[in-house]
Enzyme design. Structure first.
Site, PDB file in Angstrom:
ATOM      1  N   ASP A   1      44.515  37.918  49.341  1.00 17.47           N
ATOM      2  CA  ASP A   1      43.155  38.217  49.637  1.00 17.47           C
ATOM      3  C   ASP A   1      42.258  37.078  49.853  1.00 17.47           C
ATOM      4  O   ASP A   1      41.233  37.030  50.699  1.00 17.47           O
ATOM      5  CB  ASP A   1      42.627  38.922  48.385  1.00 17.47           C
ATOM      6  CG  ASP A   1      42.706  40.563  48.389  1.00 17.47           C
ATOM      7  OD1 ASP A   1      44.033  40.881  49.006  1.00 17.47           O
ATOM      8  OD2 ASP A   1      41.913  41.307  48.132  1.00 17.47           O
TER       9      ASP A   1
ATOM     10  N   TYR B   1      54.627  42.540  38.142  1.00 14.35           N
ATOM     11  CA  TYR B   1      54.571  43.897  38.331  1.00 14.35           C
ATOM     12  C   TYR B   1      55.504  44.823  38.068  1.00 14.35           C
ATOM     13  O   TYR B   1      55.302  46.062  37.711  1.00 14.35           O
ATOM     14  CB  TYR B   1      54.360  44.078  40.006  1.00 14.35           C
ATOM     15  CG  TYR B   1      53.273  43.761  40.601  1.00 14.35           C
ATOM     16  CD1 TYR B   1      52.686  42.618  40.626  1.00 14.35           C
ATOM     17  CD2 TYR B   1      52.569  44.673  41.344  1.00 14.35           C
ATOM     18  CE1 TYR B   1      51.403  42.371  41.208  1.00 14.35           C
ATOM     19  CE2 TYR B   1      51.528  44.535  42.111  1.00 14.35           C
ATOM     20  CZ  TYR B   1      50.988  43.173  42.039  1.00 14.35           C
ATOM     21  OH  TYR B   1      49.518  43.092  42.886  1.00 14.35           O
TER      22      TYR B   1
ATOM     23  N   LYS C   1      53.467  28.147  38.401  1.00 16.66           N
ATOM     24  CA  LYS C   1      52.602  27.669  37.182  1.00 16.66           C
ATOM     25  C   LYS C   1      53.536  27.137  36.518  1.00 16.66           C
ATOM     26  O   LYS C   1      53.634  27.628  35.111  1.00 16.66           O
ATOM     27  CB  LYS C   1      51.697  29.126  36.805  1.00 16.66           C
ATOM     28  CG  LYS C   1      50.790  28.795  35.732  1.00 16.66           C
ATOM     29  CD  LYS C   1      49.367  28.425  36.188  1.00 16.66           C
ATOM     30  CE  LYS C   1      48.605  27.696  34.906  1.00 16.66           C
ATOM     31  NZ  LYS C   1      47.329  27.148  35.320  1.00 16.66           N
TER      32      LYS C   1
ATOM     33  N   ASP D   1      49.492  38.231  45.665  1.00 13.30           N
ATOM     34  CA  ASP D   1      48.677  39.268  45.844  1.00 13.30           C
ATOM     35  C   ASP D   1      47.048  38.689  45.809  1.00 13.30           C
ATOM     36  O   ASP D   1      46.364  38.971  46.879  1.00 13.30           O
ATOM     37  CB  ASP D   1      48.722  40.415  44.436  1.00 13.30           C
ATOM     38  CG  ASP D   1      47.613  41.374  44.805  1.00 13.30           C
ATOM     39  OD1 ASP D   1      47.498  42.143  45.741  1.00 13.30           O
ATOM     40  OD2 ASP D   1      46.961  41.780  43.704  1.00 13.30           O
TER      41      ASP D   1
ATOM     42  N   ASP E   1      46.726  27.516  40.442  1.00 13.07           N
ATOM     43  CA  ASP E   1      45.045  27.421  40.202  1.00 13.07           C
ATOM     44  C   ASP E   1      44.434  26.497  41.403  1.00 13.07           C
ATOM     45  O   ASP E   1      43.498  26.951  42.077  1.00 13.07           O
ATOM     46  CB  ASP E   1      44.655  27.214  39.027  1.00 13.07           C
ATOM     47  CG  ASP E   1      45.356  25.865  38.479  1.00 13.07           C
ATOM     48  OD1 ASP E   1      46.500  25.530  38.716  1.00 13.07           O
ATOM     49  OD2 ASP E   1      45.164  25.773  37.040  1.00 13.07           O
TER      50      ASP E   1
HETATM   51  C1  IPM Z   1      48.406  44.972  47.830  1.00  7.68           C
HETATM   52  C2  IPM Z   1      47.714  45.667  46.883  1.00  7.68           C
HETATM   53  C3  IPM Z   1      48.785  46.682  45.860  1.00  7.68           C
HETATM   54  C4  IPM Z   1      49.619  45.281  45.227  1.00  7.68           C
HETATM   55  C5  IPM Z   1      48.248  47.410  44.891  1.00  7.68           C
HETATM   56  C6  IPM Z   1      47.281  48.596  45.458  1.00  7.68           C
HETATM   57  C7  IPM Z   1      49.558  47.901  44.247  1.00  7.68           C
HETATM   58  O1  IPM Z   1      46.776  45.082  46.219  1.00  7.68           O
HETATM   59  O2  IPM Z   1      49.104  45.531  48.695  1.00  7.68           O
HETATM   60  O3  IPM Z   1      47.915  43.858  47.873  1.00  7.68           O
HETATM   61  O4  IPM Z   1      48.870  44.968  44.070  1.00  7.68           O
HETATM   62  O5  IPM Z   1      50.486  44.727  45.739  1.00  7.68           O
HETATM   63 MN    MN Z   2      46.203  43.173  46.977  1.00  7.30          MN
END
Ligand code: IPM
Ligand code: MN
Ligand code: NAD
Length: 330
Positions: free
Chosen positions: A224, A117, A163, A220, A196
């Site tokens: 999710d 990032y 990785k 990140d 992975d």
């Molecule tokens: C998160 C989001 C952010 C990230 C984006 C919106 C910059 O996806 O907080 O998970 O990638 O960190």
């Molecule tokens: Mn995110």
């Protein structure tokens, strides 16, 4: 007097932030709202106005809902840049992303202000576009320390995800974590996984996972996935902590443009972020536990459509306030 800077942001952000504000009021916590994200770009040309940043730095904690506007995607100035800058300005390098559900109780510790990032990026003269993943040893050491400490306070097991079969920064990551485990945290049961196949483990055997420490981009994506196997993004909260100064408390989800304006977003991720703020940002663990429980009660009583129910954001928020009221009269 405790003061919280609230950044409602875009899309469903203001809708779930409204429920968080009602909970702050119930706890008697002073707060102020500030422009941030896409709406701030449209009004002031920048996603993180100077007065918003100043208010965040002066606050005891920052409560952030979500940013992101479809019409600004791919534009030179974007809401997400404000979020990345805020994390960097506050030094909020340790992002705790818990995921709980049926027999599952994992904690992902995501490095938040380095890696892919924040490495050098741009377009070379030959037309190549590039992003680079960069870490220094101290950057890895401080997030590894956080991972070990969290693991110690939980089930005593830490999985470091990298990785190492491909990436140079993963070699640094694995060396640092291995050395710290041996010298400073022999009591923590440490293992390593490749990102992975670890994604597959989260889907197939999430109940085997305790604490995870990983790089920014990996964290990140994995968080999710962890949210998806424990009830969805409507439930997943996070805390972004620095060594000193205010932390940022925010849902894992974004502005969910398809849901915006319909009043049906699940406020649980936002309210669980308030609980993380009470615990890690304001030193009120007992209140955090009361709020966590109230959210669980409300989820059963007034589920929103993402959970198969018919409750609105406001109904779900009201159920949390009722459960809080009941807890207080005990
Ligand atoms: C998160 C989001 C952010 C990230 C984006 C919106 C910059 O996806 O907080 O998970 O990638 O960190
Ligand atoms: Mn995110
Ligand atoms: P998203 O997290 O906003 O939404 C993905 C899907 O998850 C939604 O379509 C919805 O089905 C579900 N969802 C998310 N939150 C929910 C809630 N509270 N209740 C019920 N369902 C919910 O991800 P996206 O659609 O990929 O991104 C939309 C925008 O949000 C983008 O601009 C992105 O950059 C931004 N974003 C911001 C943050 C943040 O502010 N921290 C985090 C992630 C994405």
């Amino acid at each position: 007097m405790t003061h919280v800077a609230v950044l409602p942001g875009d899309g469903i952000g203001p809708e779930v932030a409204a429920e968080a504000i009602r909970v702050l009021d119930a706890f008697g916590i002073e707060h102020s709202e500030h422009a941030f994200g896409g709406n701030a770009i449209l009004a002031e040309g920048t996603p993180l106005p100077d007065d918003t940043l100043a208010a965040c730095k002066a606050a005891d904690a920052v409560l952030l809902a979500a940013v992101g506007l479809p019409e600004l995607e791919g534009k030179p100035v974007r809401p997400e840049q404000g979020l990345l800058r805020l994390r960097k300005e506050l030094g909020a390098y340790a992002n705790l992303r818990p995921a709980r559900g049926d027999g599952v109780d994992m904690m992902i510790v995501r490095e938040l202000v380095g890696g892919l990032y924040f490495g050098e990026k741009g377009i070379r003269e030959d037309g190549t576009w590039f992003d680079t993943c960069e870490y220094t040893r101290p950057e890895v050491e401080r997030i590894a320390r956080c991972g070990f400490e969290i693991a110690k306070s939980r089930g005593g097991r830490l999985t470091s995800v990298d990785k190492v079969n491909v990436m140079q920064t993963s070699r640094l990551w694995r060396d640092v974590v291995t050395a710290m485990g041996a010298s400073l945290y022999p009591e923590v049961e440490l293992d390593h996984a490749l990102v992975d196949s670890f994604a597959m483990t989260i889907v197939q055997a999430p109940e085997t996972i305790d604490t995870v420490v990983t790089e920014n981009t990996f964290g990140d994506i994995l968080s999710d996935i962890a949210a998806a196997v424990t009830g969805g993004l409507g439930l997943a909260a996070s805390a972004s902590l620095s060594d000193d100064g205010p932390g940022i408390f925010e849902p894992v989800h974004g502005s969910a443009p398809q849901l915006a304006g319909r009043g049906i977003a699940n406020p649980a991720a936002m309210l669980r972020s308030v609980a993380l703020m009470l615990q890690h940002g304001l030193g009120r663990p007992a209140d955090a536990a009361v709020l966590e429980h109230a959210v669980d009660v409300a989820l059963a009583e007034a589920p929103t459509p993402d959970l198969g129910g018919t409750s609105t954001t406001r109904d779900a928020g009201a159920a949390v306030l009722r459960a809080l009221g009941a807890a207080r009269t005990l």
